[in-house]
Design a protein around this motif. Structure first.
Motif, PDB file in Angstrom:
ATOM      1  N   SER A 131       0.842  -1.206   0.000  1.00 52.62           N
ATOM      2  CA  SER A 131       0.000   0.000   0.000  1.00 52.62           C
ATOM      3  C   SER A 131       0.871   1.248   0.000  1.00 52.62           C
ATOM      4  O   SER A 131       0.474   2.298  -0.511  1.00 52.62           O
ATOM      5  N   ALA A 132       2.090   1.124   0.572  1.00 50.47           N
ATOM      6  CA  ALA A 132       3.007   2.260   0.643  1.00 50.47           C
ATOM      7  C   ALA A 132       3.484   2.708  -0.736  1.00 50.47           C
ATOM      8  O   ALA A 132       3.991   3.830  -0.881  1.00 50.47           O
ATOM      9  N   VAL A 133       3.310   1.844  -1.751  1.00 53.92           N
ATOM     10  CA  VAL A 133       3.639   2.254  -3.122  1.00 53.92           C
ATOM     11  C   VAL A 133       2.788   3.456  -3.524  1.00 53.92           C
ATOM     12  O   VAL A 133       3.243   4.358  -4.231  1.00 53.92           O
ATOM     13  N   PHE A 134       1.551   3.491  -3.057  1.00 50.70           N
ATOM     14  CA  PHE A 134       0.628   4.577  -3.379  1.00 50.70           C
ATOM     15  C   PHE A 134       0.534   5.630  -2.269  1.00 50.70           C
ATOM     16  O   PHE A 134       0.187   6.780  -2.529  1.00 50.70           O
ATOM     17  N   ILE A 135       0.850   5.219  -1.040  1.00 49.68           N
ATOM     18  CA  ILE A 135       0.778   6.147   0.093  1.00 49.68           C
ATOM     19  C   ILE A 135       2.126   6.090   0.809  1.00 49.68           C
ATOM     20  O   ILE A 135       2.315   5.304   1.751  1.00 49.68           O
ATOM     21  N   PRO A 136       3.105   6.883   0.388  1.00 49.64           N
ATOM     22  CA  PRO A 136       4.465   6.800   0.950  1.00 49.64           C
ATOM     23  C   PRO A 136       4.533   6.989   2.464  1.00 49.64           C
ATOM     24  O   PRO A 136       5.455   6.485   3.105  1.00 49.64           O
ATOM     25  N   SER A 137       3.567   7.672   3.041  1.00 49.41           N
ATOM     26  CA  SER A 137       3.593   7.900   4.489  1.00 49.41           C
ATOM     27  C   SER A 137       3.417   6.605   5.282  1.00 49.41           C
ATOM     28  O   SER A 137       3.616   6.587   6.497  1.00 49.41           O
ATOM     29  N   LEU A 138       3.055   5.508   4.601  1.00 44.42           N
ATOM     30  CA  LEU A 138       2.901   4.217   5.280  1.00 44.42           C
ATOM     31  C   LEU A 138       4.229   3.484   5.428  1.00 44.42           C
ATOM     32  O   LEU A 138       4.265   2.379   5.972  1.00 44.42           O
ATOM     33  N   SER A 139       5.300   4.082   4.984  1.00 42.65           N
ATOM     34  CA  SER A 139       6.614   3.460   5.111  1.00 42.65           C
ATOM     35  C   SER A 139       6.975   3.256   6.577  1.00 42.65           C
ATOM     36  O   SER A 139       6.676   4.099   7.431  1.00 42.65           O
ATOM     37  N   PRO A 140       7.631   2.136   6.923  1.00 43.47           N
ATOM     38  CA  PRO A 140       8.062   1.909   8.307  1.00 43.47           C
ATOM     39  C   PRO A 140       8.984   3.003   8.825  1.00 43.47           C
ATOM     40  O   PRO A 140       9.118   3.192  10.040  1.00 43.47           O
ATOM     41  N   ALA A 141       9.631   3.707   7.888  1.00 45.09           N
ATOM     42  CA  ALA A 141      10.544   4.781   8.296  1.00 45.09           C
ATOM     43  C   ALA A 141       9.800   5.992   8.853  1.00 45.09           C
ATOM     44  O   ALA A 141      10.385   6.833   9.535  1.00 45.09           O
ATOM     45  N   ILE A 342      -1.019  -7.517  -5.224  1.00 41.71           N
ATOM     46  CA  ILE A 342      -0.619  -8.052  -3.925  1.00 41.71           C
ATOM     47  C   ILE A 342      -1.489  -7.484  -2.812  1.00 41.71           C
ATOM     48  O   ILE A 342      -1.792  -8.178  -1.835  1.00 41.71           O
ATOM     49  N   MET A 343      -1.944  -6.250  -2.949  1.00 45.96           N
ATOM     50  CA  MET A 343      -2.885  -5.704  -1.970  1.00 45.96           C
ATOM     51  C   MET A 343      -4.185  -6.509  -1.970  1.00 45.96           C
ATOM     52  O   MET A 343      -4.722  -6.861  -0.913  1.00 45.96           O
ATOM     53  N   ILE A 344      -4.686  -6.824  -3.164  1.00 47.15           N
ATOM     54  CA  ILE A 344      -5.891  -7.655  -3.277  1.00 47.15           C
ATOM     55  C   ILE A 344      -5.641  -9.029  -2.667  1.00 47.15           C
ATOM     56  O   ILE A 344      -6.458  -9.564  -1.912  1.00 47.15           O
ATOM     57  N   SER A 345      -4.470  -9.588  -3.003  1.00 49.04           N
ATOM     58  CA  SER A 345      -4.142 -10.939  -2.547  1.00 49.04           C
ATOM     59  C   SER A 345      -4.035 -11.013  -1.031  1.00 49.04           C
ATOM     60  O   SER A 345      -4.605 -11.903  -0.393  1.00 49.04           O
ATOM     61  N   THR A 346      -3.313 -10.074  -0.426  1.00 45.96           N
ATOM     62  CA  THR A 346      -3.107 -10.118   1.022  1.00 45.96           C
ATOM     63  C   THR A 346      -4.379  -9.768   1.786  1.00 45.96           C
ATOM     64  O   THR A 346      -4.656 -10.354   2.841  1.00 45.96           O
ATOM     65  N   PHE A 347      -5.161  -8.830   1.273  1.00 44.52           N
ATOM     66  CA  PHE A 347      -6.417  -8.471   1.940  1.00 44.52           C
ATOM     67  C   PHE A 347      -7.367  -9.665   1.947  1.00 44.52           C
ATOM     68  O   PHE A 347      -7.962 -10.003   2.979  1.00 44.52           O
ATOM     69  N   GLY A 348      -7.488 -10.334   0.800  1.00 44.46           N
ATOM     70  CA  GLY A 348      -8.352 -11.512   0.716  1.00 44.46           C
ATOM     71  C   GLY A 348      -7.830 -12.666   1.556  1.00 44.46           C
ATOM     72  O   GLY A 348      -8.604 -13.391   2.185  1.00 44.46           O
ATOM     73  N   CYS A 349      -6.508 -12.837   1.590  1.00 47.29           N
ATOM     74  CA  CYS A 349      -5.899 -13.891   2.401  1.00 47.29           C
ATOM     75  C   CYS A 349      -6.224 -13.677   3.876  1.00 47.29           C
ATOM     76  O   CYS A 349      -6.656 -14.606   4.571  1.00 47.29           O
ATOM     77  N   ASN A 350      -6.049 -12.455   4.351  1.00 48.36           N
ATOM     78  CA  ASN A 350      -6.320 -12.190   5.769  1.00 48.36           C
ATOM     79  C   ASN A 350      -7.797 -12.332   6.107  1.00 48.36           C
ATOM     80  O   ASN A 350      -8.138 -12.717   7.234  1.00 48.36           O
TER      81      ASN A 350
END
Length: 496
Positions: A131-141, A342-350
């Motif tokens: 998700s950080a690809v689209f929202i850089p503020s989500l970076s762990p840094a 991958i966002m779709i994949s991980t959201f559906g997986c969870n």
């Protein structure tokens, strides 16, 4: 306890609270839960580390084949147990019936502390990373504040928010969870098939696949600096076993469908079929996805290379192999394409993991081996309080654990209990020879026995090569033993 306390049920709740699950999940729904719970982020990432460890296209593909064989073999063995015991709680019920309440509790304890919640947390971290690809503020840094040694970042809060949202949606009823699962699983299966078709078609036309398969069995290990060392004998066996933690993690969670047996129509038939179809579909797709990677990227590369092809599969940026592969076809837009997939994949997986996990804690609570409030269904006939307890612990793991550590803890502990469960198949055949078995394990006793031998070998290798993380998984499971006796002592004191 007062009826006004938040942990108790009011008299109104007690009269309206459902006492049984609603059987509303079809064979298709169950198969999509198996597939959707398995496909998270692993298949898009782990191949890079596996390629560095093995340096061989033949051994790399063999590893995915073996993972698929082991997974389907285990699923076929579970089919017999599922047919015998089509109850909510699934694997917990199987272990308890085969080996007694202590072993069942240790499994459930480990599922709650490590296997289920750890996987949920790891997948939430991966969801946030892309998700950080689209929202850089989500970076762990982007650290917002710290609580002692724990840094709270925008990404941490986002990951936890995704868990809260999915938990809330699943608390509204199994139909809500089913709809999310079906939509997201269908979307990622279609997208993965598209990646496979495009990749292999291009690979056959350019000849890169053929090049990668030249000298396919010459194994080598490559360090982070690009130093290459040949592998043979015991060194190759250890590298192969260590690398399997990535593929096994990617193929894990197929057993989650057994947890929700109480909500599946005709479970004696549909659970074994869903286990077989779901695992076969996913493991086939995983193998073909790796063929696609080899069709679009060279296997070997250099960490210092500045272009995608030069870095190869081994040194794909941030190990994002799928992104690098798609970038060779679609250019820079591939980063966004794969991030969305991958966002779709991980959201559906969870969603599948969250939906299923709470049913196991519900079954434990019914036996007096978990927090009592988890034994109640809410007005939507789902274990709402168990869902929220799971959410709270998984959220804490999002803050405290790194992706790689969580992967090691989860995969080792999960594999350990797969072995225990399949051993239970042999025990029940001996102790309950006349029990009703609508489905009998395919290839019994050879295939289940081979799984136990292979799984045990991998566990030993992992204990040797990743001693701390896998040892921690073993320690957490072992701590369940004293906790069980403390729980039983308190239970007897309450009854007295």
């Amino acid at each position: 306890m007062s009826a006004n306390t938040p942990n108790s049920l009011s008299s109104a709740d007690a009269t309206t609270e459902p006492t049984e699950f609603k059987r509303s999940l079809s064979l298709l729904d169950s198969t999509l839960i198996v597939s959707g719970s398995m496909i998270g982020s692993g298949v898009f990432i782990v191949t890079a580390d596996m390629a560095r460890n093995l340096g061989s296209s033949g051994w790399l593909l063999m590893l995915w084949v073996l993972t698929g064989i082991l997974t389907v073999a285990a699923a076929l063995s579970y089919g017999e147990l599922a047919g015998m015991m089509p109850k909510a709680g699934g694997q917990y019920i199987y272990i308890q019936r085969a080996f007694g309440p202590l072993t069942g509790f240790v499994y459930g304890w480990t599922v709650f502390l490590v296997i289920q919640t750890g996987t949920i947390a790891a997948v939430a971290v991966a969801f946030t990373k892309y998700s950080a690809v689209f929202i850089p503020s989500l970076s762990p840094a982007n650290v917002l504040f710290s609580i002692g040694p724990v840094d709270i970042s925008g990404g941490s809060i986002f990951a936890i928010s995704s868990l809260v949202l999915l938990t809330w949606l699943n608390s509204r009823g199994v139909q809500s969870g089913k709809m999310i699962q079906n939509v997201f699983t269908s979307a990622k299966l279609i997208a993965l098939l598209g990646l496979i078709v495009v990749g292999i078609t291009i690979g056959l036309s350019t000849g890169l696949l053929s090049t990668n398969l030249t000298n396919a069995w010459d194994a080598s290990t490559t360090s982070a600096t690009g130093e290459v060392l040949p592998l043979a004998g015991m060194a190759l066996i250890l590298a192969f076993g260590t690398s399997m933690i990535g593929s096994l993690f990617s193929a894990d969670a197929w057993n989650n469908v057994t947890f929700i047996a109480g909500e599946i129509k005709n479970p004696r038939r549909n659970i074994p079929l869903a286990l077989f179809f779901g695992t076969l579909i996913v493991t086939t797709i995983y193998f073909l996805a790796n063929v696609s990677y080899l069709s679009l990227l060279p296997l070997k590369g250099l960490p210092t290379a500045t272009d995608i092809v030069g870095r190869g599969i081994q040194f794909a940026e941030a190990d994002r192999v799928a992104t690098a592969a798609v970038e060779t076809v679609f250019g820079n837009v591939a980063v966004a394409i794969m991030a969305v997939l991958i966002m779709i994949s991980t959201f559906g997986c969870n969603n599948g993991l969250i939906l299923a996990g709470a049913r196991l804690y519900y079954a434990m609570a019914k036996d007096g081996l978990f927090i009592e409030q988890a034994s109640h269904l809410n007005k939507n006939a789902v274990p709402g309080r168990a869902l929220w307890l799971q959410c709270i612990w998984a959220s804490l793991l999002c803050l405290s654990g790194k992706y790689g550590d969580l992967l090691d803890y989860c995969t080792f502990a999960s594999l350990l209990f797969y072995i225990v469960t399949i051993a239970g198949l042999f025990r029940l055949r001996r102790t309950e020879p006349n029990a009703e078995r609508p489905y009998r394990a395919f290839g019994y006793p050879v295939i289940p026995a081979l799984y136990i031998i292979a799984g045990t070998t991998i566990c030993v290798i992992l204990l040797y090569t990743k001693t701390f993380n896998t040892g921690m998984g073993l320690l957490i499971a072992g701590l369940g033993i004293p906790v069980y006796f403390i729980t039983k002592r308190r239970q007897r004191s309450t009854e007295a």
